[in-house]
Design a protein around this motif. Sequence first.
Motif, PDB file in Angstrom:
ATOM      1  N   ASN A  25       0.816  -1.224   0.000  1.00 33.43           N
ATOM      2  CA  ASN A  25       0.000   0.000   0.000  1.00 33.43           C
ATOM      3  C   ASN A  25       0.845   1.268   0.000  1.00 33.43           C
ATOM      4  N   GLU A  26       1.644   1.426  -1.003  1.00 30.88           N
ATOM      5  CA  GLU A  26       2.526   2.594  -1.077  1.00 30.88           C
ATOM      6  C   GLU A  26       2.217   3.438  -2.312  1.00 30.88           C
ATOM      7  N   GLU A  27       0.934   3.531  -2.693  1.00 30.09           N
ATOM      8  CA  GLU A  27       0.602   4.214  -3.945  1.00 30.09           C
ATOM      9  C   GLU A  27       1.137   5.642  -4.015  1.00 30.09           C
ATOM     10  N   ASP A  54       4.989  -6.581  -4.711  1.00 33.47           N
ATOM     11  CA  ASP A  54       3.745  -6.085  -4.139  1.00 33.47           C
ATOM     12  C   ASP A  54       3.210  -7.113  -3.148  1.00 33.47           C
ATOM     13  N   ASP A  55       3.272  -6.752  -1.876  1.00 34.36           N
ATOM     14  CA  ASP A  55       2.918  -7.671  -0.799  1.00 34.36           C
ATOM     15  C   ASP A  55       1.413  -7.619  -0.528  1.00 34.36           C
ATOM     16  N   GLY A  56       0.627  -7.875  -1.564  1.00 32.59           N
ATOM     17  CA  GLY A  56      -0.821  -7.916  -1.388  1.00 32.59           C
ATOM     18  C   GLY A  56      -1.459  -6.569  -1.100  1.00 32.59           C
ATOM     19  N   ASP A 107      13.319   0.201   1.531  1.00 34.55           N
ATOM     20  CA  ASP A 107      11.876   0.351   1.696  1.00 34.55           C
ATOM     21  C   ASP A 107      11.305   1.188   0.567  1.00 34.55           C
ATOM     22  N   ALA A 108      10.015   1.013   0.347  1.00 32.46           N
ATOM     23  CA  ALA A 108       9.375   1.734  -0.743  1.00 32.46           C
ATOM     24  C   ALA A 108       8.903   3.119  -0.324  1.00 32.46           C
ATOM     25  N   ASP A 109       8.970   3.411   0.960  1.00 33.99           N
ATOM     26  CA  ASP A 109       8.321   4.636   1.432  1.00 33.99           C
ATOM     27  C   ASP A 109       9.207   5.874   1.349  1.00 33.99           C
ATOM     28  N   LEU A 110      10.377   5.728   0.726  1.00 33.53           N
ATOM     29  CA  LEU A 110      11.322   6.837   0.525  1.00 33.53           C
ATOM     30  C   LEU A 110      11.949   7.322   1.823  1.00 33.53           C
ATOM     31  N   PHE A 143       7.368   7.300  19.467  1.00 29.94           N
ATOM     32  CA  PHE A 143       6.664   6.048  19.710  1.00 29.94           C
ATOM     33  C   PHE A 143       7.094   4.946  18.753  1.00 29.94           C
ATOM     34  N   ARG A 144       7.732   5.347  17.670  1.00 31.62           N
ATOM     35  CA  ARG A 144       8.247   4.340  16.744  1.00 31.62           C
ATOM     36  C   ARG A 144       9.713   4.061  17.080  1.00 31.62           C
ATOM     37  N   LYS A 145      10.397   5.112  17.608  1.00 32.67           N
ATOM     38  CA  LYS A 145      11.830   4.950  17.869  1.00 32.67           C
ATOM     39  C   LYS A 145      12.096   4.211  19.173  1.00 32.67           C
ATOM     40  N   GLN A 216       1.236   5.679   5.658  1.00 42.35           N
ATOM     41  CA  GLN A 216       1.496   5.432   7.076  1.00 42.35           C
ATOM     42  C   GLN A 216       2.418   4.251   7.264  1.00 42.35           C
ATOM     43  N   SER A 217       3.074   4.224   8.426  1.00 44.78           N
ATOM     44  CA  SER A 217       3.890   3.064   8.755  1.00 44.78           C
ATOM     45  C   SER A 217       2.989   1.833   8.778  1.00 44.78           C
ATOM     46  N   LYS A 218       3.491   0.739   8.239  1.00 42.21           N
ATOM     47  CA  LYS A 218       2.689  -0.474   8.176  1.00 42.21           C
ATOM     48  C   LYS A 218       2.865  -1.326   9.422  1.00 42.21           C
ATOM     49  N   TYR A 219       3.658  -0.806  10.365  1.00 45.51           N
ATOM     50  CA  TYR A 219       3.893  -1.583  11.566  1.00 45.51           C
ATOM     51  C   TYR A 219       3.192  -0.997  12.772  1.00 45.51           C
TER      52      TYR A 219
HETATM   53  N1  UDP Z   1       5.891  -3.665   3.940  1.00 47.64           N
HETATM   54  C1  UDP Z   1       5.503  -4.830   3.280  1.00 47.64           C
HETATM   55  N2  UDP Z   1       4.618  -5.666   3.892  1.00 47.64           N
HETATM   56  C2  UDP Z   1       4.122  -5.425   5.143  1.00 47.64           C
HETATM   57  C3  UDP Z   1       4.562  -4.251   5.819  1.00 47.64           C
HETATM   58  C4  UDP Z   1       5.438  -3.401   5.194  1.00 47.64           C
HETATM   59  O1  UDP Z   1       5.926  -5.093   2.164  1.00 47.64           O
HETATM   60  O2  UDP Z   1       3.331  -6.224   5.639  1.00 47.64           O
HETATM   61  C5  UDP Z   1       6.841  -2.752   3.280  1.00 47.64           C
HETATM   62  C6  UDP Z   1       6.381  -1.306   3.187  1.00 47.64           C
HETATM   63  O3  UDP Z   1       5.640  -1.081   2.010  1.00 47.64           O
HETATM   64  C7  UDP Z   1       7.704  -0.569   3.165  1.00 47.64           C
HETATM   65  C8  UDP Z   1       8.577  -1.419   4.050  1.00 47.64           C
HETATM   66  O4  UDP Z   1       7.997  -2.716   4.064  1.00 47.64           O
HETATM   67  O5  UDP Z   1       8.267  -0.545   1.878  1.00 47.64           O
HETATM   68  C9  UDP Z   1       8.728  -0.860   5.441  1.00 47.64           C
HETATM   69  O6  UDP Z   1       7.476  -0.616   6.015  1.00 47.64           O
HETATM   70  P1  UDP Z   1       7.153   0.687   6.879  1.00 47.64           P
HETATM   71  O7  UDP Z   1       7.742   1.893   6.243  1.00 47.64           O
HETATM   72  O8  UDP Z   1       5.692   0.701   7.108  1.00 47.64           O
HETATM   73  O9  UDP Z   1       7.910   0.340   8.229  1.00 47.64           O
HETATM   74  P2  UDP Z   1       8.690   1.350   9.189  1.00 47.64           P
HETATM   75  O10 UDP Z   1       9.466   2.317   8.343  1.00 47.64           O
HETATM   76  O11 UDP Z   1       7.647   2.009  10.007  1.00 47.64           O
HETATM   77  O12 UDP Z   1       9.575   0.432   9.968  1.00 47.64           O
END
Ligand code: UDP
Length: 324
Positions: A25-27, A54-56, A107-110, A143-145, A216-219
């Motif tokens: 979900n990184e559109e 693409d993880d679904g 990661d895809a989120d830049l 809260f993430r760190k 958003q963060s996926k975690y």
């Molecule tokens: N991601 C994934 N599957 C998941 C969760 C995350 O492929 O079930 C990918 C997400 O698209 C991103 C990367 O893993 O490219 C890191 O995720 P995120 O940025 O949400 O994590 P954080 O930066 O908060 O650790």
Amino acid sequence: MGNQVMSLNVPSPDPYISVIIPVFNEEENLEELGERLVRTLEGMNRTFEVILVDDGSSDRSWDLLTQLHQQHPQVIRALQFHRNFGQHQAIFAGFQAARGQVMVTLDADLQNPPEEIPRLVAKIEEGFDTVGGWRENRQDSFFRKFPSFLINQVMSRVTGVKLRDYGCMLRAYRREVIDSINQCHESSSFIPALANLFSRRVVEIPVGHAERERGQSKYSLLKLLRLNVDFMTGFSNFPIHVVGVMGICIALLGMGFGAFLFLRRLLLGPEVEGVFTLFAILFVFVGLNTFALALVGEYVGRIYREVRGRPRFVIRQTLGPDSN
Ligand code: UDP
Ligand code: MG
């Protein structure tokens, strides 16, 4: 990226660099990601491929990946999972499909700037097997760190795998390391730690880290916890040893307490006070018992998962050269 400029890269049967990126979900990020990646990689004068997994995703991510592939058919490949199998599984799938001599994950989120790739690759070319990035100036919320800080502390003690930043996926590996990883069929694993097991020379370099501008963060905290319990039980029996030692200590304490009560009884005669203290102590023991049982269950569950040997992920479709 409205332009229709075709990539000038010559099709190469065996690219030198493979970049592997999990996408969930990184559109909002994919266009810019593709643009910056291709620009950086083209500037490196080496053949390359980018594998986006693409993880679904349930948003437009797959459509955008298809577009990216159409814009750069020679260098951008895409895999689509049947459903969400998790970030590490997506990277495993990418590793299996990758053909490069040097593999880079990000990661895809830049949040991991693609512009850092040349520095990682340079380290590999210096002779290192694995190059890890650590986020020097991490741009995430407290809260993430904070959980990550705890995780880093616990993980390096428990697993014996020494890494400065377990969560940073901006990393590069030599092909041989990935070949070894590809031979590991465990149903869940933690890639940076696994890579360390198969590398002789590991180096960590500081890399930039940007705020997540879009999406958003996926975690969630729970998902993070799950990942790390998995990591701990997958890489070490330390937790079970700790519980064992705790059990012995508690048994000894219990015996001491028994002796103490016995002496009191002899010296002071029967007393009924202190019943509630006993209750409190009992609850501690019951809690520990339950914890120990759950921990054993965690390992048994792991074994069960391995024994079932279900596929770790299912690929629905692929775009670009299919090497396996
Ligand atoms: N991601 C994934 N599957 C998941 C969760 C995350 O492929 O079930 C990918 C997400 O698209 C991103 C990367 O893993 O490219 C890191 O995720 P995120 O940025 O949400 O994590 P954080 O930066 O908060 O650790
Ligand atoms: Mg992120």
